[in-house]
Design an enzyme around this catalytic site. Structure first.
Site, mmCIF file in Angstrom:
data_model
loop_
_atom_site.group_PDB
_atom_site.id
_atom_site.type_symbol
_atom_site.label_atom_id
_atom_site.label_comp_id
_atom_site.label_asym_id
_atom_site.label_seq_id
_atom_site.Cartn_x
_atom_site.Cartn_y
_atom_site.Cartn_z
ATOM 1 N N SER A 81 20.964 22.896 65.418
ATOM 2 C CA SER A 81 21.620 23.411 65.627
ATOM 3 C C SER A 81 22.270 23.716 65.449
ATOM 4 C CB SER A 81 21.838 23.798 67.619
ATOM 5 O OG SER A 81 22.822 23.145 68.410
ATOM 6 N N SER A 141 19.467 17.844 67.327
ATOM 7 C CA SER A 141 21.198 18.731 66.330
ATOM 8 C C SER A 141 22.193 18.224 66.277
ATOM 9 C CB SER A 141 21.062 19.491 67.855
ATOM 10 O OG SER A 141 20.087 20.877 67.405
ATOM 11 N N LYS A 169 31.902 22.599 68.416
ATOM 12 C CA LYS A 169 31.029 22.794 68.545
ATOM 13 C C LYS A 169 30.505 24.240 69.801
ATOM 14 C CE LYS A 169 25.843 23.582 68.356
ATOM 15 N NZ LYS A 169 23.994 22.062 68.857
HETATM 16 N N1 GLN Z 1 15.511 21.857 66.946
HETATM 17 C C1 GLN Z 1 15.456 20.975 68.467
HETATM 18 C C2 GLN Z 1 14.958 22.707 69.010
HETATM 19 O O1 GLN Z 1 15.300 23.594 68.615
HETATM 20 C C3 GLN Z 1 16.574 21.169 68.939
HETATM 21 C C4 GLN Z 1 17.430 21.346 68.658
HETATM 22 C C5 GLN Z 1 19.054 20.694 69.770
HETATM 23 O O2 GLN Z 1 18.982 19.763 69.432
HETATM 24 N N2 GLN Z 1 20.251 21.495 70.073
HETATM 25 O O3 GLN Z 1 15.127 23.144 70.662
#
Ligand code: GLN
Length: 477
Positions: free
Chosen positions: A154, A178, A79
């Protein structure tokens, strides 16, 4: 034989038996990327030459009986917020687009020590803020199971990379879901380790008290293999835990049933929680599977998790506003010159950050500002403690918990234009980060009409990854 349809352990077997070389494996994955990634767009960058020469070096080592591990020469996607030396690390943000990392994150260094080849830079929501990959400043990654749908986020690029067979595994990061949510959306396995299990050194910080790096793989055993490689104390991250680690792949492999195991069902995550009928059906099937494997279902309660999304969007944004303050274009990143220093800051950050990131910085700055700190930030910290206690209480009655990953399967591009709607994608994943415990998303079934995958989530107490992986493996079999 299709090399790219294999798992890490399957590939390791093939390498040991000389059915193929690491160079052939990497070539096969590159060919797959060249064929399909124009449509899927999982990769922001992939240095093909570098991957091929690393594979050739691994083959050389293996020929001399000096392989670094059974996995020497296998590619793992990374990532774009986890740094690899000599490669870009944009976090899918225009502000960091020019940045090339001078060092390896501990997770990547530990993969390399086993001969793993860091394979490209995978797309994500900008600075890991989002649930669909639509917040990337560069491209929208598609869900390999249906190109009109999002892969989740994400870590959407990582999930798509594995689901599309562009690599046998990838690293993601999980701050509020995420790793687990995109794994569920794409039909793969995603593990969020216990906070402190994996070093965060070289992971670009979003919300430091919640962030964890973890594996995204085709099966549970592979998640154990990657965790074995990346876990453990690191002097570069004071929050990494000094506990004996390893043996996770073996624990996963040995997990064959759930005899004598109490599987908790948090009642707040089922009735009235807005599950779509298809997710509800898959959850019923999962419950039946638990019983068939000899497990016992018990109802538990996590009463304060109804505040989890609200608490998360105070704590995570507060931490993000502080963490992202360093990106001012002075020492690195894309600077937009103004007439003076202040205007340079304004232009650099105003134009460099996307809308969602700006929204989070504003929210986080607000909840930390004097006059509001007690009302929001301090209060949220107190509720976080209540949520953590909910988990402790629940684990007095069960060994693990079974929950949905998301209320609904992968949605279409543009379907969730209201940020709040997007935030609610994470109602079943966020509490785990607030508690610091570990959890895993595994494929549970598919929607009858659309064929889209539906994930199921298993949660376990802190540092119980071995048990978690064993039970998950039993469920997956
Ligand atoms: N979807 C969540 C956010 O937008 C979690 C994102 C994540 O785990 N990096 O913050």
């Amino acid at each position: 034989m299709d090399i790219t349809a294999k798992t890490l352990h399957g590939l390791a077997d093939g390498l040991a038996k000389k059915e193929f070389s690491a160079s052939e494996v990497v070539k096969a994955y590159i060919a797959k990327v060249d064929k399909d990634d124009a449509n899927i767009k999982a990769f922001l960058k992939l240095d093909r030459e570098k991957a091929l020469s690393a594979a050739a070096a691994a083959d050389e080592r293996r020929a001399q009986g000096k392989e670094l591990s059974p996995y020497d020469g296998l590619p793992v996607g990374i990532k774009d917020c986890i740094v690899t030396q000599g490669e870009t690390c944009s976090c899918a943000s225009k502000l960091l687009e020019p940045v090339v990392s001078p060092y390896d994150s501990t997770a990547v260094a530990r993969l390399k020590a086993q001969g793993i080849i860091p394979f490209g830079r995978l797309n994500m929501d900008e600075f890991a803020m989002g649930s669909s990959c639509e917040n990337s400043a560069f491209q929208k990654t598609a869900n390999p199971r249906d190109l009109s749908r999002v892969p989740g986020g994400s870590s959407g690029g990582s999930a798509a990379c594995v689901a599309a067979d562009f690599a046998p595994a990838a690293l993601g990061s999980d701050t509020g879901g995420s790793i687990r949510q995109p794994a569920g959306f794409c039909g793969i396995v995603g593990l969020k380790p216990t906070y402190g299990r994996v070093s965060r050194y070289g992971l670009v910080a979003f919300a430091s008290s919640l962030d964890q790096i973890g594996p995204m793989t085709n099966d549970v055993e592979d998640a154990g293999i990657i965790l074995d490689m990346i876990c453990g104390k690191d002097k570069m991250d004071s929050t990494s835990l000094p506990v004996a680690a390893g043996g996770f792949a073996e624990a996963a492999r040995n997990g064959k049933d759930l005899k004598g195991i109490k599987v908790g069902l948090p009642k707040e995550y089922f009735t009235g929680s807005g599950l779509t009928p298809e997710v509800e059906r898959v959850m019923e099937e999962a419950k039946a599977k638990v019983k068939a494997l000899g497990g016992e279902l018990v109802e538990v309660s996590l009463p304060h998790t109804k505040y989890a999304v609200a608490v998360y969007y105070i704590i995570a944004t507060a931490e993000a506003s502080a963490n992202l303050a360093r990106f001012d274009g002075m020492r690195y990143g894309a600077r937009k010159e103004g007439r003076d220093l202040v205007e340079t800051y304004f232009k650099t950050r105003g134009e460099g950050f996307g809308a969602e990131v700006r929204r989070r910085i504003l929210l986080g700055t607000y909840v930390l500002s004097s006059g509001y700190y007690d009302a929001y930030y301090l209060r949220a910290q107190k509720v976080r403690t209540l949520i953590r206690r909910d988990f402790e209480e629940a684990y007095k009655q069960c060994d693990v918990m079974l929950t949905p990953v998301t209320p609904a399967p992968a949605f279409k591009f543009g379907e969730k234009s209201d940020p709040l709607q997007m935030y609610l994608s994470d109602i079943f994943t966020i509490a785990l980060n607030l508690s610091g415990n570990c959890g895993i998303s595994i494929p549970g079934g598919v929607c009858k009409e659309t064929g889209m995958p539906v994930g199921i989530q298993l949660l376990a107490p802190a540092l119980e990854e071995a048990k978690l992986l064993a039970y998950a493996n039993a469920m997956q079999r």
